[in-house]
Design an enzyme around this catalytic site. Structure first.
Site, mmCIF file in Angstrom:
data_model
loop_
_atom_site.group_PDB
_atom_site.id
_atom_site.type_symbol
_atom_site.label_atom_id
_atom_site.label_comp_id
_atom_site.label_asym_id
_atom_site.label_seq_id
_atom_site.Cartn_x
_atom_site.Cartn_y
_atom_site.Cartn_z
ATOM 1 N N ALA A 145 27.805 37.558 35.853
ATOM 2 C CA ALA A 145 27.340 36.594 36.886
ATOM 3 C C ALA A 145 26.830 35.575 36.631
ATOM 4 O O ALA A 145 26.550 34.914 37.145
ATOM 5 C CB ALA A 145 26.136 37.836 36.930
ATOM 6 N N HIS A 221 24.190 40.772 24.943
ATOM 7 C CA HIS A 221 23.973 42.230 25.838
ATOM 8 C C HIS A 221 24.570 42.967 25.440
ATOM 9 O O HIS A 221 26.693 43.012 26.269
ATOM 10 C CB HIS A 221 23.625 42.072 27.376
ATOM 11 C CG HIS A 221 24.857 41.155 27.378
ATOM 12 N ND1 HIS A 221 25.554 40.425 27.327
ATOM 13 C CD2 HIS A 221 23.390 39.948 28.489
ATOM 14 C CE1 HIS A 221 25.589 39.666 28.513
ATOM 15 N NE2 HIS A 221 24.392 38.868 28.843
ATOM 16 N N ARG A 232 43.783 48.040 18.255
ATOM 17 C CA ARG A 232 44.263 47.239 17.478
ATOM 18 C C ARG A 232 43.577 46.221 17.827
ATOM 19 O O ARG A 232 44.052 45.309 17.212
ATOM 20 C CB ARG A 232 45.390 47.550 18.448
ATOM 21 C CG ARG A 232 46.401 48.645 17.493
ATOM 22 C CD ARG A 232 47.998 48.504 17.980
ATOM 23 N NE ARG A 232 47.938 48.805 19.846
ATOM 24 C CZ ARG A 232 48.197 50.384 19.811
ATOM 25 N NH1 ARG A 232 48.454 51.321 19.413
ATOM 26 N NH2 ARG A 232 48.656 50.290 21.724
ATOM 27 N N ASP A 279 17.110 41.756 29.697
ATOM 28 C CA ASP A 279 17.956 40.780 30.092
ATOM 29 C C ASP A 279 17.092 40.702 31.785
ATOM 30 O O ASP A 279 18.161 41.028 32.848
ATOM 31 C CB ASP A 279 18.720 41.785 30.769
ATOM 32 C CG ASP A 279 20.277 40.006 31.047
ATOM 33 O OD1 ASP A 279 19.719 38.870 31.035
ATOM 34 O OD2 ASP A 279 21.213 40.659 31.520
ATOM 35 N N GLY A 311 22.063 41.140 35.816
ATOM 36 C CA GLY A 311 20.908 41.564 34.971
ATOM 37 C C GLY A 311 20.518 42.612 35.976
ATOM 38 O O GLY A 311 20.960 43.030 36.299
HETATM 39 ZN ZN LIG Z 1 24.573 37.380 30.349
#
Ligand SMILES: [Zn+2]
Length: 390
Positions: A145, A221, A232, A279, A311
Site C-alpha cells: 500500500a 512485516h 528454488r 503496523d 496496514g
Molecule cells: Zn509496510
C-alpha cells in the site's frame, strides 16, 4: 522524603521467571528500584498499592506504528502523535517508533522533525522512543500500500537529510537492498547506528545475504511486501526464516499472516527472533466504514484502488492474545517477542523491555483470568491509562 511506590501482592513477569505474590518498588524518578518476593522491603513512607493478585507485565514495545484513533504520523503534528500515543497506551503499548510512509521528501522530513520534537517534549501515552523510516527506498514490485508515485531509488543525500530531520532519533529504517543504491543505503545507515530492516523488497536470498553482511538484521512485516519463499529461490521470506542474523517482524492479526504460518515463524525462529508489531494505521480504533482511500471492514484495512492490505487495526495486547492462541505457547514464552526483542533490535534494551532494577518502570497491570484485560498502563512509573478513569 520518599515518593517511591510499592506494588504488592502481584504476579510479576521478569526475565528470571514469574514471581508470584511478588513486590515491585518504583523509585520517584520512574525507574524500577527493586523487584522480588516477601524479602523485599521499602521505606516506610512509600505509597503502597495492593494488586490483589493481578499480573504485572513489562510494557509492550511496538516498532511499527503509523497511526490510530484517526491520526497519522505523516500528518506531522504534535496533536496526531499525542493522540496515537494515548490510543496505543490504552491497548498495552508503552514504547513506540513513529513510523513514516512513502511520500515526497519534504513531507517525510516534516514528519520526522515533528516526531523528534514530540519525543523530546514528551507525549501523554506510550513513549515515543524514536522513528522508523519506512520508504521511500522500496521495491515498486513489493510496494503493497506504499504510494507508487513516490517510491524511488535510494539516495544517500536524501537519507542524510532524513537523519538530520530525525535529529538522532532514527532507530529503524526499512530498505529494499536490491534497488538502485540500496546496498549503499544499507551500509550508510548501519554506519550511522540505525538498524536496517529489509522490507517491501523483491531481493533474492543472495541479495539478502549481501545486505546482512553489510549489517542488516531485521525484516519488515515478514511475508508481507516481499519476495515469497520458493523452493528454488527462497527470496526475502525464506532468507528471514533461514538466516540467524535476521529477526522477523510479525503482524499478528491472523490476516496478514495465517495463524499456522505465524506458528511456523515461532517454531523456526523462536520467540527471541520474532518481533511482533501492529503496523497500525489511521483507522485503528475507528468503526467499520469507508475512509476515502481505504475501506475498513471486520478489522481489515484495504486500499480501494487495488485491494492491497493497507496496514492493520491491531493493538499490541490483542496481538499478544493472538500469538498465544496461534502458537499454543505460554504468555511467559511469547512475551519477549513484544518486549526484549524489539528493545534489543532498536538499541534501547539497557532501559526498556523487562521488569528489572534500573530499567524504566514501564508496565501493564492485567487480569490473566479475563483474557488479559488491561487495568492500567504505566510509563516511567506514571499511570497513562486506567480503565477505571473514563
Ligand atoms: Zn509496510
Amino acid at each position: 522524603l520518599s515518593d517511591s511506590t510499592l506494588w504488592v501482592n502481584g504476579v510479576f513477569y521478569t526475565p528470571e521467571g514469574i514471581i508470584r505474590n511478588g513486590k515491585m518498588l518504583v523509585a520517584a524518578d520512574g525507574t524500577i528500584e527493586a523487584i522480588g518476593g516477601s524479602d523485599l522491603h521499602a521505606a516506610a513512607d512509600a505509597h503502597v498499592y495492593d494488586l490483589n493478585g493481578l499480573s504485572v507485565l513489562p510494557g509492550l514495545i511496538d516498532v511499527h506504528i503509523h497511526g490510530g484513533a484517526g491520526c497519522n504520523v505523516m500528518n506531522g503534528t504534535y496533536e496526531d502523535l499525542d493522540a496515537i500515543s494515548k490510543f496505543h497506551a490504552m491497548h498495552g503499548t508503552t514504547s513506540l517508533l513513529a513510523t513514516t510512509g512513502t511520500a515526497p521528501a519534504d513531507k517525510i522530513n516534516r514528519a520526522l522533525k515533528c516526531a523528534a520534537d514530540a519525543m523530546a517534549q514528551g507525549v501523554s501515552g506510550a513513549e515515543i522512543v524514536g522513528v522508523h523510516l519506512e520508504g521511500p527506498f522500496l521495491s515498486m514490485k513489493r510496494r503493497g500500500a506504499q504510494d507508487p508515485e513516490h517510491i524511488r531509488p535510494a539516495d544517500l543525500a536524501e537519507l542524510e537529510q532524513y537523519l538530520h530531520s530525525a535529529n538522532g532519533s532514527m532507530r529503524l529504517a526499512t530498505i529494499a537492498p536490491e534497488i538502485e543504491g540500496g546496498m549503499d543505503a544499507v551500509e550508510y545507515l548501519v554506519n550511522q547506528g540505525v538498524t536496517v530492516s529489509i522490507g517491501h523488497s523483491d531481493a533474492t536470498l543472495a541479495q539478502v545475504e549481501e545486505a546482512v553482511r553489510l549489517g542488516a538484521k531485521h525484516t519488515t512485516h515478514h511475508f508481507n511486501g516481499m519476495s515469497p519463499l520458493h523452493h528454488r529461490e527462497p527470496g526475502v521470506a525464506g532468507a528471514g526464516l533461514t538466516l540467524p542474523q535476521l529477526t522477523v517482524e510479525l503482524i499478528a492479526d491472523g490476516i496478514h499472516v495465517h495463524p499456522a504460518v505465524a506458528k511456523l515463524m515461532f517454531d523456526i525462529k523462536s520467540a527471541w527472533n520474532v518481533c511482533v508489531i501492529t503496523d497500525a494505521v489511521t483507522v485503528a480504533g475507528l468503526p467499520d466504514g469507508d475512509y476515502g482511500e481505504v475501506v475498513l471492514s471486520d478489522g481489515q484495512v484495504v486500499l480501494k484502488e487495488n485491494g492491497s492490505l493497507a496496514g492493520s487495526t491491531l493493538t499490541t495486547i490483542q496481538a499478544l492474545r493472538n500469538v498465544i492462541a496461534f502458537t499454543g505457547l505460554s504468555l511467559e514464552k511469547v512475551i519477549p517477542s513484544f518486549t526484549l526483542v524489539p528493545a534489543r533490535q532498536i538499541g534501547i534494551i539497557d532501559r526498556k523491555g523487562s521488569l528489572e532494577p534500573g530499567k524504566d518502570a514501564d508496565f501493564l497491570i492485567v487480569d490473566e483470568h479475563e483474557q488479559l484485560t488491561i487495568h492500567s498502563t504505566h510509563v516511567r512509573g506514571k499511570e497513562v491509562y486506567s480503565r477505571s478513569v473514563k
